[in-house]
Design a protein around this motif. Structure first.
Motif, PDB file in Angstrom:
ATOM      1  N   GLY A  54      31.011  40.157  80.340  1.00 42.50           N
ATOM      2  CA  GLY A  54      32.059  40.216  81.351  1.00 42.50           C
ATOM      3  C   GLY A  54      31.779  41.262  82.415  1.00 42.50           C
ATOM      4  N   GLU A  55      32.690  41.371  83.360  1.00 42.44           N
ATOM      5  CA  GLU A  55      32.576  42.347  84.448  1.00 42.44           C
ATOM      6  C   GLU A  55      33.168  43.666  83.989  1.00 42.44           C
ATOM      7  OE1 GLU A  55      33.781  42.889  89.165  1.00 42.44           O
ATOM      8  OE2 GLU A  55      33.984  40.936  88.164  1.00 42.44           O
ATOM      9  N   THR A  58      37.107  45.486  71.256  1.00 44.54           N
ATOM     10  CA  THR A  58      37.719  44.734  72.342  1.00 44.54           C
ATOM     11  C   THR A  58      38.127  45.720  73.402  1.00 44.54           C
ATOM     12  OG1 THR A  58      39.877  44.888  71.263  1.00 44.54           O
ATOM     13  CG2 THR A  58      38.572  42.905  70.860  1.00 44.54           C
ATOM     14  N   THR A  64      40.140  45.153  76.499  1.00 45.34           N
ATOM     15  CA  THR A  64      41.450  45.086  77.113  1.00 45.34           C
ATOM     16  C   THR A  64      42.264  44.045  76.371  1.00 45.34           C
ATOM     17  OG1 THR A  64      40.991  43.299  78.660  1.00 45.34           O
ATOM     18  CG2 THR A  64      40.409  45.516  79.385  1.00 45.34           C
ATOM     19  N   ASP A 103      34.772  47.227  83.741  1.00 41.96           N
ATOM     20  CA  ASP A 103      35.646  48.169  84.430  1.00 41.96           C
ATOM     21  C   ASP A 103      35.377  49.545  83.817  1.00 41.96           C
ATOM     22  OD1 ASP A 103      37.781  49.852  85.204  1.00 41.96           O
ATOM     23  OD2 ASP A 103      39.074  48.115  85.570  1.00 41.96           O
ATOM     24  N   LYS A 152      38.455  51.803  82.971  1.00 50.49           N
ATOM     25  CA  LYS A 152      39.176  51.376  81.773  1.00 50.49           C
ATOM     26  C   LYS A 152      38.417  51.767  80.509  1.00 50.49           C
ATOM     27  CE  LYS A 152      41.932  47.543  83.600  1.00 50.49           C
ATOM     28  NZ  LYS A 152      42.213  46.084  83.515  1.00 50.49           N
ATOM     29  N   ALA A 197      43.586  41.589  77.573  1.00 50.81           N
ATOM     30  CA  ALA A 197      43.250  40.273  78.109  1.00 50.81           C
ATOM     31  C   ALA A 197      41.809  39.863  77.770  1.00 50.81           C
ATOM     32  CB  ALA A 197      43.432  40.256  79.627  1.00 50.81           C
ATOM     33  N   ASP A 198      41.107  40.752  77.009  1.00 47.93           N
ATOM     34  CA  ASP A 198      39.712  40.457  76.665  1.00 47.93           C
ATOM     35  C   ASP A 198      38.882  40.159  77.908  1.00 47.93           C
ATOM     36  OD1 ASP A 198      40.065  40.837  73.963  1.00 47.93           O
ATOM     37  OD2 ASP A 198      40.603  38.753  73.593  1.00 47.93           O
ATOM     38  N   GLU A 199      39.061  40.993  78.943  1.00 47.46           N
ATOM     39  CA  GLU A 199      38.341  40.759  80.188  1.00 47.46           C
ATOM     40  C   GLU A 199      36.852  41.038  80.041  1.00 47.46           C
ATOM     41  OE1 GLU A 199      40.276  43.261  82.963  1.00 47.46           O
ATOM     42  OE2 GLU A 199      42.188  42.201  82.860  1.00 47.46           O
ATOM     43  N   PHE A 200      36.484  42.002  79.198  1.00 48.96           N
ATOM     44  CA  PHE A 200      35.083  42.313  78.990  1.00 48.96           C
ATOM     45  C   PHE A 200      34.917  42.957  77.621  1.00 48.96           C
ATOM     46  CE2 PHE A 200      36.999  45.906  81.218  1.00 48.96           C
ATOM     47  CZ  PHE A 200      36.608  46.990  80.447  1.00 48.96           C
ATOM     48  N   THR A 201      33.683  42.938  77.141  1.00 48.82           N
ATOM     49  CA  THR A 201      33.356  43.504  75.838  1.00 48.82           C
ATOM     50  C   THR A 201      32.196  44.465  75.995  1.00 48.82           C
ATOM     51  OG1 THR A 201      34.075  41.517  74.680  1.00 48.82           O
ATOM     52  CG2 THR A 201      32.578  42.979  73.496  1.00 48.82           C
TER      53      THR A 201
END
Length: 403
Positions: A30-31, A14, A16, A33, A36, A18-22
């Motif tokens: 996802g988008e 995982t 982040t 980063d 990160k 917030a599970d923003e991307f995988t």
């Protein structure tokens, strides 16, 4: 000296809270980063000094490859004329496309400019385990992919190509030894829950790939240029190398951004579901694919584009030029400037990308067609009997394990 501690005992799949991307070797969603990811993976951004010392290649100059680990060790070896290696590879689950071949041509640049030995493992075993494909289908993809690997034009005196099932006499005994230092908890933390025990074992095979240059030819810096989703393989190998009493250094890495898919920013898909440009495509197919599928940063109408200009940062044809197909920085900036001003239209930018890509593929396909028999073409790149023996002896593999 390289760091001696690389913790893989944390949940890396995982990205982040917030599970923003995988981002894992088996899933990218996802988008992304990229900064990160560096925090999460524990890698360092490439410095300006490192960029200047690395081979002169647009993917490095323009920070497509933007981060790494222990890069200085390889730079020092190259600059002093000491042995050093580059490892890249291919998972033969389908035809190769442009995104697959970029690391191979980068490895060729390393070989030419620094004298690096290049190892290219083909993980046909992993693809059989991970994909809904038969042995026969994987075998056919492996043969076709080998032709594309050979067409890159690597120096056979400084290149070794390893196919897991064909070279199991070397790969498997070493992987067994390394697997003793991998726990199920570590594999699940890094890769997620795996569907089969075969995939649970595979990180030991991947670690074997990355350590093989040193097991064959002695302790030396090894650099692995990979897309960032493949970084878990390097981290696990570094962890295993620190635990196992082998005559090796932990491999370093160059981490790269994803070549955008034709549909827009993100990773190029190898699933066959998304449009892509294969290395065997003819000029008409390339042109049709770019004109039909390539996302542009242009405006909705000609008048609006002339007035407001386009956005090269999201334009896929421009990004292809930036990643690989326009060597000259000044020319690339001119193209971007004219696109932003509206002087260069989206269709014209697509035509420019089509021209550069078809020229590249024509050279690649000419070398591919000249190979003749695959067995004969591959033979100079295979591990010799002496190299196989050296690898097994370096790994202290008992005589009873050897073929």
């Amino acid at each position: 000296m390289p760091n001696t501690t690389d913790s893989t005992d944390r949940t890396d799949r995982t990205t982040t809270d917030a599970d923003e991307f995988t981002v894992t070797p088996y899933a990218v969603e996802g988008e992304i980063d990229y900064e990160k990811l560096l925090e999460r993976f524990g890698a360092d951004p490439l410095t300006d000094e490192q960029i200047d010392r690395l081979p002169d290649h647009p993917a490095i100059r323009r920070r497509t490859f933007y981060a790494g680990r222990d890069v200085d060790r390889s730079l020092e070896a190259a600059e002093s004329g000491d042995p050093h290696a580059v490892v890249t590879g291919r998972g033969p689950s389908g035809p190769m496309h442009l995104g697959h071949v970029l690391p191979l041509y980068l490895a060729k640049r390393f070989q030419r400019e620094t004298g690096a030995t290049v190892y290219v493992p083909l993980s046909d075993d992993e693809k059989f385990l991970a994909k809904e494909l038969s042995f026969a289908e994987i075998g056919e993809h492996t043969r076709e992919n080998l032709r594309d690997v050979l067409a890159v034009g690597l120096d056979p005196d400084r290149t070794r190509i390893v196919v897991d099932t064909a070279d199991a006499d070397v790969v498997y005994p070493i992987a067994v030894r390394l697997a003793k230092h991998l726990t199920p908890a570590t594999v699940e933390a890094v890769y997620g829950e795996q569907d089969t025990v075969g995939l649970q074992f595979y990180p030991a095979v991947q670690a074997t790939h990355l350590l093989l240059p040193q097991l064959v030819a002695g302790r030396q810096p090894t650099l692995v240029p990979i897309a960032v989703d493949q970084d878990p393989h390097v981290r696990v190998c570094r962890d295993v190398a620190a635990k196992e009493a082998l005559p090796v250094e932990k491999p370093g890495a160059l981490l790269g951004r994803f070549l955008p898919s034709l549909e827009g920013p993100g990773k190029m898909s190898s699933s066959g579901e998304a449009a892509s440009i294969e290395l065997t495509d003819d000029p008409e197919t390339v042109a049709e694919t770019i004109r039909t599928h390539a996302y542009t940063g242009g405006r909705a109408t000609l008048e609006e584009h002339r007035e407001r200009g386009g956005d090269p940062s999201v334009d896929v044809p421009f990004q292809y030029l930036r990643f690989f197909f326009e060597e000259d920085d000044g020319e690339l900036e001119r193209i971007a400037r004219e696109y932003r001003s509206g002087d260069l239209l989206s269709g014209e930018l697509k035509d420019l990308a089509i021209e550069r890509i078809t020229d590249f593929l024509a050279d690649h396909q000419r070398r591919r067609a000249a190979l003749g028999s695959l067995a004969d073409a591959l033979e100079p790149y295979r591990l010799t009997r002496e190299e196989r023996t050296a690898a097994l002896e370096s790994a202290a593999v008992p005589t009873s394990f050897r073929g």
